[in-house]
Write an enzyme that holds these catalytic residues in place. Sequence first.
Site, PDB file in Angstrom:
ATOM      1  N   VAL A  11       0.845  -1.206   0.000  1.00 25.88           N
ATOM      2  CA  VAL A  11       0.000   0.000   0.000  1.00 25.88           C
ATOM      3  C   VAL A  11       0.878   1.254   0.000  1.00 25.88           C
ATOM      4  CG1 VAL A  11      -1.647   1.357   1.380  1.00 25.88           C
ATOM      5  CG2 VAL A  11      -2.005  -1.101   1.072  1.00 25.88           C
ATOM      6  N   GLU A 147      -7.664   2.298   2.921  1.00 30.05           N
ATOM      7  CA  GLU A 147      -7.239   2.094   1.537  1.00 30.05           C
ATOM      8  C   GLU A 147      -8.039   0.932   0.930  1.00 30.05           C
ATOM      9  OE1 GLU A 147      -5.016   3.706  -0.507  1.00 30.05           O
ATOM     10  OE2 GLU A 147      -5.993   2.263  -1.835  1.00 30.05           O
ATOM     11  N   LYS A 204     -13.786  -0.023   6.187  1.00 32.18           N
ATOM     12  CA  LYS A 204     -12.744  -0.859   5.564  1.00 32.18           C
ATOM     13  C   LYS A 204     -13.019  -2.346   5.818  1.00 32.18           C
ATOM     14  CE  LYS A 204      -8.981  -2.481   3.964  1.00 32.18           C
ATOM     15  NZ  LYS A 204      -8.517  -2.418   2.616  1.00 32.18           N
ATOM     16  N   GLY A 254     -15.148 -20.337  -7.247  1.00 34.36           N
ATOM     17  CA  GLY A 254     -13.824 -20.902  -7.452  1.00 34.36           C
ATOM     18  C   GLY A 254     -13.355 -21.662  -6.236  1.00 34.36           C
ATOM     19  N   GLY A 258      -8.117 -15.829  -1.021  1.00 36.50           N
ATOM     20  CA  GLY A 258      -6.897 -15.843  -0.213  1.00 36.50           C
ATOM     21  C   GLY A 258      -6.336 -14.442  -0.156  1.00 36.50           C
ATOM     22  N   CYS A 261      -5.405  -9.872   2.746  1.00 33.96           N
ATOM     23  CA  CYS A 261      -6.432  -8.963   3.272  1.00 33.96           C
ATOM     24  C   CYS A 261      -7.691  -9.673   3.750  1.00 33.96           C
ATOM     25  CB  CYS A 261      -6.781  -7.933   2.209  1.00 33.96           C
ATOM     26  SG  CYS A 261      -5.326  -7.072   1.630  1.00 33.96           S
ATOM     27  N   ARG A 328       0.413 -15.238  -0.094  1.00 29.35           N
ATOM     28  CA  ARG A 328      -0.101 -15.322   1.277  1.00 29.35           C
ATOM     29  C   ARG A 328      -1.528 -15.878   1.256  1.00 29.35           C
ATOM     30  NH1 ARG A 328       1.359  -9.392   3.284  1.00 29.35           N
ATOM     31  NH2 ARG A 328       1.117  -9.017   1.061  1.00 29.35           N
TER      32      ARG A 328
HETATM   33  C1  UGA Z   1      -8.986  -6.854  -1.442  1.00 30.52           C
HETATM   34  C2  UGA Z   1     -10.070  -5.827  -1.770  1.00 30.52           C
HETATM   35  O1  UGA Z   1     -10.698  -6.162  -3.013  1.00 30.52           O
HETATM   36  C3  UGA Z   1      -9.493  -4.408  -1.849  1.00 30.52           C
HETATM   37  O2  UGA Z   1     -10.529  -3.465  -2.078  1.00 30.52           O
HETATM   38  C4  UGA Z   1      -8.779  -4.103  -0.539  1.00 30.52           C
HETATM   39  O3  UGA Z   1      -8.164  -2.824  -0.555  1.00 30.52           O
HETATM   40  C5  UGA Z   1      -7.712  -5.146  -0.287  1.00 30.52           C
HETATM   41  O4  UGA Z   1      -8.326  -6.462  -0.237  1.00 30.52           O
HETATM   42  C6  UGA Z   1      -7.043  -4.819   1.025  1.00 30.52           C
HETATM   43  O5  UGA Z   1      -7.718  -4.872   2.057  1.00 30.52           O
HETATM   44  O6  UGA Z   1      -5.869  -4.400   1.017  1.00 30.52           O
HETATM   45  P1  UGA Z   1      -7.072  -8.084  -2.870  1.00 30.52           P
HETATM   46  O7  UGA Z   1      -6.857  -8.915  -1.641  1.00 30.52           O
HETATM   47  O8  UGA Z   1      -5.902  -7.475  -3.537  1.00 30.52           O
HETATM   48  O9  UGA Z   1      -8.069  -6.863  -2.528  1.00 30.52           O
HETATM   49  O10 UGA Z   1      -7.770  -9.009  -3.952  1.00 30.52           O
HETATM   50  P2  UGA Z   1      -9.245  -9.243  -4.517  1.00 30.52           P
HETATM   51  O11 UGA Z   1      -9.259  -8.900  -5.943  1.00 30.52           O
HETATM   52  O12 UGA Z   1     -10.269  -8.636  -3.662  1.00 30.52           O
HETATM   53  O13 UGA Z   1      -9.348 -10.843  -4.410  1.00 30.52           O
HETATM   54  C7  UGA Z   1      -9.316 -11.490  -3.142  1.00 30.52           C
HETATM   55  C8  UGA Z   1      -9.515 -12.986  -3.314  1.00 30.52           C
HETATM   56  O14 UGA Z   1     -10.844 -13.265  -3.733  1.00 30.52           O
HETATM   57  C9  UGA Z   1      -8.611 -13.637  -4.357  1.00 30.52           C
HETATM   58  O15 UGA Z   1      -8.111 -14.838  -3.834  1.00 30.52           O
HETATM   59  C10 UGA Z   1      -9.528 -13.895  -5.538  1.00 30.52           C
HETATM   60  O16 UGA Z   1      -9.132 -15.008  -6.301  1.00 30.52           O
HETATM   61  C11 UGA Z   1     -10.835 -14.168  -4.815  1.00 30.52           C
HETATM   62  N1  UGA Z   1     -12.033 -13.904  -5.660  1.00 30.52           N
HETATM   63  C12 UGA Z   1     -12.324 -12.648  -6.079  1.00 30.52           C
HETATM   64  C13 UGA Z   1     -12.893 -14.955  -5.973  1.00 30.52           C
HETATM   65  O17 UGA Z   1     -12.659 -16.127  -5.593  1.00 30.52           O
HETATM   66  N2  UGA Z   1     -14.030 -14.688  -6.710  1.00 30.52           N
HETATM   67  C14 UGA Z   1     -14.329 -13.434  -7.125  1.00 30.52           C
HETATM   68  O18 UGA Z   1     -15.389 -13.264  -7.782  1.00 30.52           O
HETATM   69  C15 UGA Z   1     -13.465 -12.396  -6.818  1.00 30.52           C
END
Ligand code: UGA
Length: 439
Positions: A11, A147, A204, A254, A258, A261, A328
């Site tokens: 971040v 964020e 958040k 899926g 993971g 966050c 992670r």
């Molecule tokens: C997430 C949030 O989307 C952000 O808005 C936030 O800022 C961030 O955490 C944080 O707290 O720092 P991120 O962890 O980077 O972001 O990734 P995501 O795109 O949200 O995906 C998280 C997980 O969900 C991944 O493992 C992804 O494969 C899974 N996912 C996502 C699914 O299994 N299905 C979906 O439809 C979408």
Amino acid sequence: MNISVYGLGRVGLVTAVCFARKGYTVFGFDQNVQLIEQIRRHEAPFHEPHLADYINETVRNRRLHLNEENSESEFIFITVGTPSTSDGGIDLSQVKRAAAKIELAPSTVKRIIVVKSTVIPGTARMLADTIFNKVPNNGAKVCSNPEFLREGNAIQDTEFPDRIIIGGDDHAAMQKLEGLYKDFCGQRIPPVVQTTFENAEMIKYASNAFLATKISFINCLAGIASKTQNADIKSIANGIGLDPRIGDKFLNAGLGWGGSCFPKDLDALLAYSKKVRYDALILKATRDTNKRQWKTAVTYAKAALGSFKNKKISVLGLAFKPDTDDMREAVSIRIINQLVKMEANVAVFDPAAMNTARKIWGKKVTYAKDPQECVKGSYCCILATEWDEFRILEPHFFLTQMAKPILVDGRRVYDPKRYRNAGIKFFAIGLGPVQDDGK
Ligand code: UGA
């Protein structure tokens, strides 16, 4: 205008380079000397699209300064990590250390301390009361400013945020922070919410918990669909997503969520709920659904293959999501550990996370140089992360490379009909048995 950023992780570093690129003079701090050296060499310390270019530009043109004291920063962002404690709560020691350091640093201007690290409700107020309001006439004001950037999309999300949340109890400081964002975003300023510290901190957690719940919900429905003849969660998700009250985002069934966050934030919110004595049932179900979701891949592979002993199994995708090298809490870890335990010869490939993977498994698995080497001679292939370069793998690729063409699509990227018709024994999350499934 000068800005300081304490903590140059995923971040902080992205925040620093984005402000620097817009013309602000940014002073970034991190106690990790190796990380600072890497950035000084214009290297991105982690995989994030466009980050290396942004570092290169801003370090070269001296918009981004690293571990250099500056007394004129009006805005000081705290972006250090908040790791989990053993009971699922969060460890605030880095946040407190950064705040104490900032408080002691010389300053010639009125400072606004902006808490961007993800912290439980009450943290920013505690910092204001115990650190920044302690010294009479210190003049520093604290704002909470969570964020919302996503890994793999971090630069875009930072430059074009969809909302800005500002928590605090000092109107002038909150207005100033809003002014900074107005200047940073220009014409594309999104809605700004000014609220209490606690609401901002809760927004958040609520955002991440809601998204995680949406995914666990669709994965739960996928489980039901997989036991229903001629049902397919993709079509069901499409159908419900057209209702604007539901929306089509984050409905991809899926192997589960993971990353650094969702798991940590959900645990922290659950620990906080426990502390305030509220039994957060939905959050528990969200977490528990996800904890077992990865098993589906192994169940399908086992159903098709029987024993894994001494058979080559290929796993495509290791990162917790595409476009990052971050592993992670990646579901791939649980799947591969289980396959290894069941004596499979596991081969893995990921476009960005191979170095991270080597640290996890050492010699327990083999590391392929590309998808072809990974899949070649395997008896089953599990797709665990939906990188674009896996989406384009045609049925022919699996049929010609594999010892047995058994494919488990853990991210729903392939068209089941096409892959089945080509002769692949095809399994996917949320795909019910078909009446004429003779293969
Ligand atoms: C997430 C949030 O989307 C952000 O808005 C936030 O800022 C961030 O955490 C944080 O707290 O720092 P991120 O962890 O980077 O972001 O990734 P995501 O795109 O949200 O995906 C998280 C997980 O969900 C991944 O493992 C992804 O494969 C899974 N996912 C996502 C699914 O299994 N299905 C979906 O439809 C979408």
